[in-house]
Design a protein around this motif. Sequence first.
Motif: not given
Lengths: 114, 115
Positions: B33, B35, B43, B45, B48, B55-56, B58
């Motif tokens: 990940y 951050y 903090l 994100i 990921s 996957i992630i 943001e």
Amino acid sequence: QQQVKQSPQSLIVQKGGISIINCAYENTAFDYFPWYQQFPGKGPALLIAIRPDVSEKKEGRFTISFNKSAKQFSLHIMDSQPGDSATYFCAAIKLGAGSYQLTFGKGTKLSVIP
Amino acid sequence: DTAVSQTPKYLVTQMGNDKSIKCEQNLGHDTMYWYKQDSKKFLKIMFSYNNKELIINETVPNRFSPKSPDKAHLNLHINSLELGDSAVYFCASSPLAGLSYNEQFFGPGTRLTVL
């Protein structure tokens, strides 16, 4: 929008006292609620975590209390020590296949004075 | 040995430059990940990766591009740096996620200052 609200922003406690940090969340789909501790210049490190089907978890001087109906959880540090001075983050996790996302509160800077 | 390591620890650069931050974990974890921690310590994100797969992702400007050459490494490349990119960037890793909680281990952070 912030899904995890943390208070207070800062906290000063006398050595030997009890430090209490509170968090409230908005998403009922969260699966885990960890607390992270961060010292200056370091990355956050897991302190203790709780599942929503448990009302309390204790590890040494650290206790998480969880109130599912109120969507609130708190960290209690008993017999606070100067070495506990750090920033504490509550977080909430929604599990999912392959990865999961930590949603953090804004942090509480704890200062324990001798 | 450090479990999650990041380089560099400090990065000072001019607006408009392109820079990269590197992260490596020796824990055998499948998921990594990135951050961002702003000046108020919040903090959040950014990305990921699980086994080199995103996957992630943001809401991050597309000037930020993560790259995972293998599951032990996750690098972050930032194009056209802006003043608002100044922050501490943390890399983290965890075992394969699923229906059980696995701790995320954080690196020491990279403090990026854009002048």
